[in-house]
Design a protein around this motif. Structure first.
Motif, PDB file in Angstrom:
ATOM      1  N   UNK A  56      33.639 -21.267 -12.631  1.00  0.00           N
ATOM      2  CA  UNK A  56      33.654 -21.042 -11.168  1.00  0.00           C
ATOM      3  C   UNK A  56      34.772 -21.573 -10.611  1.00  0.00           C
ATOM      4  N   UNK A  57      35.450 -22.739 -10.913  1.00  0.00           N
ATOM      5  CA  UNK A  57      36.739 -23.394 -10.157  1.00  0.00           C
ATOM      6  C   UNK A  57      37.935 -22.550 -10.560  1.00  0.00           C
ATOM      7  N   UNK A  62      43.109 -18.788  -8.059  1.00  0.00           N
ATOM      8  CA  UNK A  62      44.172 -17.772  -7.379  1.00  0.00           C
ATOM      9  C   UNK A  62      43.824 -16.862  -6.102  1.00  0.00           C
ATOM     10  N   UNK A  63      42.214 -16.893  -6.188  1.00  0.00           N
ATOM     11  CA  UNK A  63      41.676 -16.106  -4.970  1.00  0.00           C
ATOM     12  C   UNK A  63      41.942 -16.877  -3.812  1.00  0.00           C
ATOM     13  N   UNK A  64      41.783 -18.239  -3.667  1.00  0.00           N
ATOM     14  CA  UNK A  64      41.885 -18.995  -2.739  1.00  0.00           C
ATOM     15  C   UNK A  64      43.181 -19.107  -2.181  1.00  0.00           C
ATOM     16  N   UNK A 105      27.547 -24.407 -10.446  1.00  0.00           N
ATOM     17  CA  UNK A 105      28.221 -23.184 -10.418  1.00  0.00           C
ATOM     18  C   UNK A 105      28.705 -23.121  -9.029  1.00  0.00           C
ATOM     19  N   UNK A 106      27.717 -23.421  -7.886  1.00  0.00           N
ATOM     20  CA  UNK A 106      28.015 -23.402  -6.251  1.00  0.00           C
ATOM     21  C   UNK A 106      29.252 -24.413  -6.092  1.00  0.00           C
ATOM     22  N   UNK A 107      29.101 -25.749  -6.741  1.00  0.00           N
ATOM     23  CA  UNK A 107      30.103 -26.781  -6.354  1.00  0.00           C
ATOM     24  C   UNK A 107      31.441 -26.486  -6.945  1.00  0.00           C
ATOM     25  N   UNK A 112      37.495 -24.829  -6.520  1.00  0.00           N
ATOM     26  CA  UNK A 112      38.522 -24.088  -6.724  1.00  0.00           C
ATOM     27  C   UNK A 112      39.385 -24.326  -5.523  1.00  0.00           C
ATOM     28  N   UNK A 113      39.252 -24.500  -4.358  1.00  0.00           N
ATOM     29  CA  UNK A 113      40.137 -24.687  -3.196  1.00  0.00           C
ATOM     30  C   UNK A 113      40.606 -26.091  -3.127  1.00  0.00           C
TER      31      UNK A 113
END
Length: 498
Positions: A56-57, A62-64, A105-107, A112-113
Motif C-alpha cells: 500500500x505505501x 508517486x500518487x501522493x 493496509x489502511x495504515x 505513502x505520504x
C-alpha cells in the motif's frame, strides 16, 4: 521575520515527529508480531502483516507526490498522516489476523505520504543551501528512531498489551498533525484547475501491485520463483508497466513525467537509489539473523548489536547533510558507497568464531557509508527540478528506493535459502547427527535455527556444522549486496556535476 522563523521551526518539529512515527513503525511492529501470531495462531498469515503495508505505501508514493504538486503539500501530507493514524487505531482494535492485515493496509495507504512529502516540504521551507543540512538531520532522527523501536516494542509487549504498539502512534502523530495544520499554509503551485491522471495512477498501481506480489510470493514460498503464478505476475507487471509508459507519454498532466528521467540527477539517481536500497535493506536485515543463528545470542542481544550500525548512520547522516551545502552530490555519494562496499566485504568474512569486535567494526564502517547516501539522493532530486515538480521528483526517488528494498529482501532471502539447501545436503549425511533427515532438511529454513529447542537437540559437532553452513550462506548474501553497491556506485558517477 521572527513570526515566519517560528512557523518554520514548528513545521520542522511536526515533520520530525512524523518521521519518528514512520521510522518506529518499521521496527516496533516486528517486535510484537511473535506475540500476536501466538495469540491468534496466525503463522500462515505472518508475512502479510508486513507485505500489505509495504504494498500500500509503495503504490501510493508517486500518487501522493503528484497530488502534492497539484493541490499543495499541506493538504496531502495531513491527509496521509490522518489515514496513517486511523489505520493505527484499527490495528490496535483488531480482533483477528485478517482484521489486523486489513488495518495495516489502511495504515500503509497513509504511510505513502509521510516520507516523500515531508522531504518535499523541506524543499519549500528552506533554500537550496540549507536543504542538505535538514535532510541529514531527518536521516539522523530516522536512524535513531529505528534503533529505539525494537527495545521499546519489547518493553510494551512485556509490560502491557500488544495493542499499545499501535496506540503509541497517537501521542506522537496528533501533535505532529496539529503543528503542521496550524503553522503551515503551504505554497500555491497552480492557478489553473488541476487535472488528475487517473489512467496513469491505475496502470502504475496495478503494475507495482503485480510486481511486488510476485516478489513477496517468490521470496516467501520454497521454489516459487519459477512457478506459473510468480512468472505470470511478473509478466503482468511488465505489460502494465509498458501500458503506464504509453499512458504517460499521452497524458496532459502525467502522474510521472517521463522527461524527469532525462535529468541525470534523477535518472541515474533513481538507479543508484534502487540498487543501494536493494543491497542495504536486503543484506542488513540478516545481521540479527547472524547474531542469533550463528553466534547464539538472544533476540534482545541481537537488537543491541545493531546499535553501533544505527548510531553510525545517525552521525554520518548529520555530517553528510552539512557537507551537501559545500560539496557536490557525487562527491558525497562516491566515498559513501565505497565505505558501504568495504563494510559488506567485512561482513562477508564473519564466522561463528568471529569476535564481536570484528562485527562491531564491520557495522560501523557500513553505517558511516549509509548515513549520507539517501539525504544526498533526495536533495539531488529536489534540486534538479523547478518548484512545481518537487513533489513528484521526491516521491519518485523514494518510490524507487522502496521497490529496491523490497526486491533486495526477497532476492537475498532466496540466495540464502539456496546456499542453506546446498550446505545442508552435506550436513544431512553426517553419521553422528542426532536428528533425523527430515529435521536436518528443515534446518534449511534459517528461521528454525533460531529455535532454542531445536538447537539443543543437536550434538555439538552437528550444531557447529550447521552454524558453519549458515554463516557461509550469509556470506553469499553480503557479497551479492556488495555487487549491487558497485552498480549503484557506477550510477552515482554519472550524476554529472550535480
Amino acid at each position: 521575520m521572527k513570526e515566519q522563523k517560528r512557523q518554520v521551526n514548528l513545521v520542522t518539529a511536526g515533520l520530525l515527529l512524523g518521521l519518528v512515527l514512520a521510522s518506529l513503525d518499521q521496527t516496533i511492529v516486528a517486535t510484537a508480531m511473535p506475540t500476536i501470531t501466538k495469540e491468534w495462531a496466525g503463522l500462515s498469515l505472518y508475512s502479510w502483516v508486513f507485505a500489505i503495508y509495504m504494498l500500500a505505501s509503495t503504490i501510493t508514493m508517486p500518487i501522493y507526490g503528484k497530488l502534492a504538486d497539484l493541490f499543495g503539500t499541506r493538504i496531502v501530507y495531513l491527509s496521509g498522516l490522518a489515514l496513517f493514524l486511523a489505520g493505527a487505531l484499527l490495528c490496535g482494535w483488531s480482533g483477528s489476523m485478517m482484521e489486523l492485515i486489513t488495518a495495516r493496509g489502511v495504515q500503509g495507504l497513509g504511510a505513502g505520504a509521510l516520507l516523500p512529502i515531508a522531504f518535499t516540504i523541506v524543499g519549500e521551507l528552506y533554500p537550496p543551501e540549507q536543504r542538505g543540512k535538514f535532510q541529514g538531520l531527518f536521516g539522523a532522527v530516522f536512524a535513531l528512531a529505528s534503533m529505539v523501536g525494537p527495545t521499546l516494542g519489547g518493553i510494551i509487549v512485556e509490560k502491557w498489551d500488544w495493542g499499545w504498539i499501535f496506540f503509541l502512534n497517537l501521542p506522537i502523530g496528533i501533535p505532529a498533525f496539529l503543528l503542521i495544520a496550524l503553522a503551515w499554509r503551504g505554497k500555491t503551485i497552480r492557478d489553473k484547475k488541476p487535472q488528475i491522471d487517473w489512467y496513469g495512477a491505475i496502470s502504475l498501481s496495478a503494475a507495482v501491485l503485480a510486481i511486488l506480489l510476485a516478489l513477496v510470493i517468490g521470496g516467501e514460498l520454497h521454489d516459487a520463483w519459477g512457478s506459473w503464478p510468480v512468472l505470470g505476475l511478473f509478466g503482468t507487471g511488465l505489460l502494465l508497466t509498458g501500458l503506464f509508459i504509453w499512458v504517460e507519454s499521452k497524458a496532459k498532466e502525467p502522474l510521472l513525467p517521463l522527461s524527469l528521467f532525462r535529468i541525470p540527477a534523477i535518472g541515474f539517481g533513481n538507479i543508484a537509489g534502487f540498487f543501494v536500497s536493494a543491497a542495504l535493506f536486503g543484506a542488513i536485515a540478516y545481521i540479527p539473523l547472524f547474531v542469533q543463528g550463528v553466534s547464539g545470542a538472544s533476540p534482545a542481544e541481537a537488537g543491541y548489536m545493531l546499535t553501533p550500525l544505527m548510531l553510525s548512520v545517525a552521525v554520518s547522516s548529520a555530517i553528510g547533510g552539512r557537507l551537501l551545502a559545500k560539496a557536490s552530490f557525487r562527491a558525497i555519494l562516491v566515498p559513501s558507497l565505497v565505505l558501504i562496499a568495504i563494510g559488506f566485504y567485512l561482513l562477508g568474512q564473519l564466522q561463528a568464531t568471529t569476535p564481536n569486535s570484528q562485527l562491531l567494526v564491520s557495522m560501523i564502517v557500513t553505517g558511516l557509508g549509509m548515513g549520507a547516501v539517501f539525504p544526498a539522493l533526495g536533495t539531488a532530486a529536489q534540486s534538479a527540478v523547478p518548484p512545481e515538480a518537487r513533489g513528484v521528483a521526491m516521491s519518485t526517488s523514494q518510490f524507487f528506493r522502496s521497490i529496491g528494498g523490497t526486491m533486495g529482501i526477497s532476492v537475498f532471502g532466496t540466495i540464502l535459502a539456496w546456499h542453506m539447501q546446498a550446505g545442508m545436503n552435506e550436513v544431512s549425511g553426517m553419521a553422528d547427527s542426532t536428528l533425523s533427515a527430515e529435521q536436518l532438511a528443515a534446518l534449511a529454513d534459517p528461521k528454525l535455527l533460531l529455535d532454542e529447542q531445536l538447537r539443543s537437540a543437536l550434538a555439538p559437532e552437528s550444531l557447529a556444522a550447521v552454524q558453519h553452513v549458515f554463516s557461509e550462506a550469509l556470506h553469499g548474501v553480503f557479497f551479492s549486496g556488495m555487487l549491487l553497491i558497485f552498480i549503484s556506485l557506477a550510477a552515482s558517477m554519472l550524476l554529472g556535476r550535480a
